[in-house]
Motif scaffolding. Structure first.
Motif, PDB file in Angstrom:
ATOM      1  N   VAL A   1      31.931  33.366  42.472  1.00  0.00           N
ATOM      2  CA  VAL A   1      31.545  34.797  42.155  1.00  0.00           C
ATOM      3  C   VAL A   1      31.395  34.887  40.833  1.00  0.00           C
ATOM      4  CG1 VAL A   1      32.218  37.277  42.335  1.00  0.00           C
ATOM      5  CG2 VAL A   1      32.873  35.694  43.940  1.00  0.00           C
ATOM      6  N   TYR A   2      29.822  35.177  40.312  1.00  0.00           N
ATOM      7  CA  TYR A   2      29.292  35.479  38.967  1.00  0.00           C
ATOM      8  C   TYR A   2      28.116  36.122  39.143  1.00  0.00           C
ATOM      9  CZ  TYR A   2      27.063  31.094  39.960  1.00  0.00           C
ATOM     10  OH  TYR A   2      26.329  30.067  40.857  1.00  0.00           O
ATOM     11  N   ALA A   3      27.595  36.415  37.944  1.00  0.00           N
ATOM     12  CA  ALA A   3      26.372  37.237  37.968  1.00  0.00           C
ATOM     13  C   ALA A   3      25.214  36.559  38.678  1.00  0.00           C
ATOM     14  CB  ALA A   3      26.004  37.682  36.561  1.00  0.00           C
TER      15      ALA A   3
ATOM     16  N   LEU B   1      32.047  39.795  34.115  1.00  0.00           N
ATOM     17  CA  LEU B   1      31.544  41.087  33.989  1.00  0.00           C
ATOM     18  C   LEU B   1      31.752  41.910  35.083  1.00  0.00           C
ATOM     19  CD1 LEU B   1      28.085  39.228  33.043  1.00  0.00           C
ATOM     20  CD2 LEU B   1      29.674  40.478  31.446  1.00  0.00           C
ATOM     21  N   ASP B   2      31.165  43.060  35.082  1.00  0.00           N
ATOM     22  CA  ASP B   2      31.726  44.145  36.090  1.00  0.00           C
ATOM     23  C   ASP B   2      31.182  43.708  37.368  1.00  0.00           C
ATOM     24  OD1 ASP B   2      32.661  46.959  36.894  1.00  0.00           O
ATOM     25  OD2 ASP B   2      30.454  46.989  37.741  1.00  0.00           O
ATOM     26  N   PRO B   3      30.169  43.186  37.744  1.00  0.00           N
ATOM     27  CA  PRO B   3      29.901  42.470  39.189  1.00  0.00           C
ATOM     28  C   PRO B   3      31.016  41.846  39.780  1.00  0.00           C
ATOM     29  CG  PRO B   3      27.891  42.226  37.749  1.00  0.00           C
ATOM     30  CD  PRO B   3      29.262  42.625  36.789  1.00  0.00           C
TER      31      PRO B   3
ATOM     32  N   SER C   1      33.686  44.291  40.809  1.00  0.00           N
ATOM     33  CA  SER C   1      33.173  45.171  42.147  1.00  0.00           C
ATOM     34  C   SER C   1      33.245  44.570  43.145  1.00  0.00           C
ATOM     35  CB  SER C   1      31.764  46.042  41.810  1.00  0.00           C
ATOM     36  OG  SER C   1      30.810  44.911  41.528  1.00  0.00           O
ATOM     37  N   PHE C   2      32.945  43.109  43.183  1.00  0.00           N
ATOM     38  CA  PHE C   2      32.785  42.415  44.409  1.00  0.00           C
ATOM     39  C   PHE C   2      34.316  42.337  45.077  1.00  0.00           C
ATOM     40  CE2 PHE C   2      33.403  38.275  46.566  1.00  0.00           C
ATOM     41  CZ  PHE C   2      32.049  38.270  47.370  1.00  0.00           C
ATOM     42  N   VAL C   3      35.372  42.109  44.245  1.00  0.00           N
ATOM     43  CA  VAL C   3      36.637  42.173  44.685  1.00  0.00           C
ATOM     44  C   VAL C   3      37.008  43.399  45.453  1.00  0.00           C
ATOM     45  CG1 VAL C   3      39.185  42.199  43.958  1.00  0.00           C
ATOM     46  CG2 VAL C   3      37.510  40.613  43.018  1.00  0.00           C
TER      47      VAL C   3
ATOM     48  N   PHE D   1      35.325  43.209  48.604  1.00  0.00           N
ATOM     49  CA  PHE D   1      36.038  42.117  49.541  1.00  0.00           C
ATOM     50  C   PHE D   1      37.277  43.037  50.060  1.00  0.00           C
ATOM     51  CE2 PHE D   1      38.573  38.390  50.220  1.00  0.00           C
ATOM     52  CZ  PHE D   1      37.637  37.622  50.486  1.00  0.00           C
ATOM     53  N   GLN D   2      37.795  43.510  49.661  1.00  0.00           N
ATOM     54  CA  GLN D   2      38.987  44.285  50.092  1.00  0.00           C
ATOM     55  C   GLN D   2      38.787  45.191  51.145  1.00  0.00           C
ATOM     56  OE1 GLN D   2      41.057  45.288  46.002  1.00  0.00           O
ATOM     57  NE2 GLN D   2      42.902  44.823  47.471  1.00  0.00           N
ATOM     58  N   GLN D   3      37.576  45.679  51.131  1.00  0.00           N
ATOM     59  CA  GLN D   3      37.234  46.671  52.096  1.00  0.00           C
ATOM     60  C   GLN D   3      37.281  45.855  53.507  1.00  0.00           C
ATOM     61  OE1 GLN D   3      33.790  48.856  51.140  1.00  0.00           O
ATOM     62  NE2 GLN D   3      34.712  49.523  49.273  1.00  0.00           N
ATOM     63  N   ARG D   4      36.847  44.365  53.563  1.00  0.00           N
ATOM     64  CA  ARG D   4      36.494  43.721  54.661  1.00  0.00           C
ATOM     65  C   ARG D   4      37.711  42.908  54.952  1.00  0.00           C
ATOM     66  NH1 ARG D   4      30.205  41.754  54.872  1.00  0.00           N
ATOM     67  NH2 ARG D   4      29.245  43.564  53.745  1.00  0.00           N
ATOM     68  N   PHE D   5      38.604  42.442  53.784  1.00  0.00           N
ATOM     69  CA  PHE D   5      39.674  41.589  54.270  1.00  0.00           C
ATOM     70  C   PHE D   5      40.770  42.063  53.817  1.00  0.00           C
ATOM     71  CE2 PHE D   5      35.561  38.763  53.716  1.00  0.00           C
ATOM     72  CZ  PHE D   5      35.720  38.276  54.797  1.00  0.00           C
ATOM     73  N   GLN D   6      41.999  41.633  54.398  1.00  0.00           N
ATOM     74  CA  GLN D   6      43.420  41.527  53.660  1.00  0.00           C
ATOM     75  C   GLN D   6      43.473  40.781  52.494  1.00  0.00           C
ATOM     76  OE1 GLN D   6      45.686  43.821  54.627  1.00  0.00           O
ATOM     77  NE2 GLN D   6      45.149  44.229  56.861  1.00  0.00           N
ATOM     78  N   LEU D   7      43.965  41.034  51.288  1.00  0.00           N
ATOM     79  CA  LEU D   7      43.615  40.365  50.018  1.00  0.00           C
ATOM     80  C   LEU D   7      45.132  40.339  49.338  1.00  0.00           C
ATOM     81  CD1 LEU D   7      41.639  38.814  48.448  1.00  0.00           C
ATOM     82  CD2 LEU D   7      41.515  40.932  47.191  1.00  0.00           C
ATOM     83  N   GLU D   8      45.475  39.268  48.878  1.00  0.00           N
ATOM     84  CA  GLU D   8      46.941  39.030  48.361  1.00  0.00           C
ATOM     85  C   GLU D   8      46.635  38.140  46.985  1.00  0.00           C
ATOM     86  OE1 GLU D   8      51.116  36.809  48.784  1.00  0.00           O
ATOM     87  OE2 GLU D   8      49.629  36.432  50.336  1.00  0.00           O
TER      88      GLU D   8
END
Length: 211
Positions: free
Chosen positions: A143-145, A174-176, A179-181, A184-191
């Motif tokens: 995950v990068y720009a 950077l901000d992207p 925002s990806f994280v 991502f949390q909307q689709r997966f459980q994240l720890e």
């Protein structure tokens, strides 16, 4: 394979040496390819896998690595006993295959499979769910720009089945990335497993909401 990678026969070789599982790993970077350079997130993920074998045991597990780059995570996972499918873009595969073969031949229970994966494309044809069930999805610094964050998200979602765990290390730049994280949390459980502020790197575990 888009191209074969062969170190030059003249001039000094530039190898990066690492030790995992008490074995030396020599990595050849290809500085003309952005994806064939070893990034710190890969080191963080490898260290985690080696030091947490009691909880995340890769022995005989089906593993796929996204954006494998130089292959270090694939190599370490294979040394830890996993059956690894190592994936990246076509122009990176030559260097990736070279490093994987150089460091796993005669050392691993399972020979890693190096294959092309363009995020979001032909996933059901290349990796049908009925025959490709992965215990772990590994990713380091994917995950990068770049303009393919949605395709990456779709790939995570397609490959992550009910019992799949994602182990994902990323460096925040950077901000992207932030925002990806969030998306991502909307689709997966994240720890969050690791937070290394000095490197701006975090390591996450993720799994399907349906699990």
């Amino acid at each position: 394979m888009a191209r074969q990678f062969h170190p030059p026969v003249t001039g000094p070789e530039v190898w990066e040496g690492y030790v995992f599982s008490d074995l030396e790993i020599l990595i050849k970077e290809s500085t003309d390819l952005y994806g064939a350079v070893l990034w710190p997130s890969a080191m963080v993920l490898c260290h985690f896998l080696e030091t947490n074998q009691d909880k995340y045991n890769l022995q005989d597990k089906n593993v796929i690595e996204l954006g494998a780059g130089t292959g270090l995570v694939t190599i370490v996972s294979s040394l830890l006993g996993a059956k690894v499918t190592s994936t990246d873009l076509p122009d990176v595969l030559g260097n990736l295959q070279y490093n994987v073969t150089r460091n796993t031949k005669g050392r691993c229970k399972y020979i890693p499979l190096v294959t092309e994966l363009i995020w979001g494309q032909e996933l059901d044809q290349r990796f049908p769910r009925s025959t490709h069930c992965f215990d772990y999805i590994l990713a380091a610094d994917v995950v990068y720009a770049h303009p393919y964050l949605q395709e990456l998200m779709d790939t995570f979602e397609y490959l992550c089945q009910e019992n799949t765990q994602i182990l994902w290390a990323m460096r925040f730049r950077l901000d992207p990335e932030n925002s990806f994280v969030d998306r991502f949390q909307q689709r997966f459980q994240l720890e969050e497993l690791y937070d290394i502020p000095s490197l701006s790197i975090k390591l996450y575990r993720a799994w399907s909401h349906s699990k």
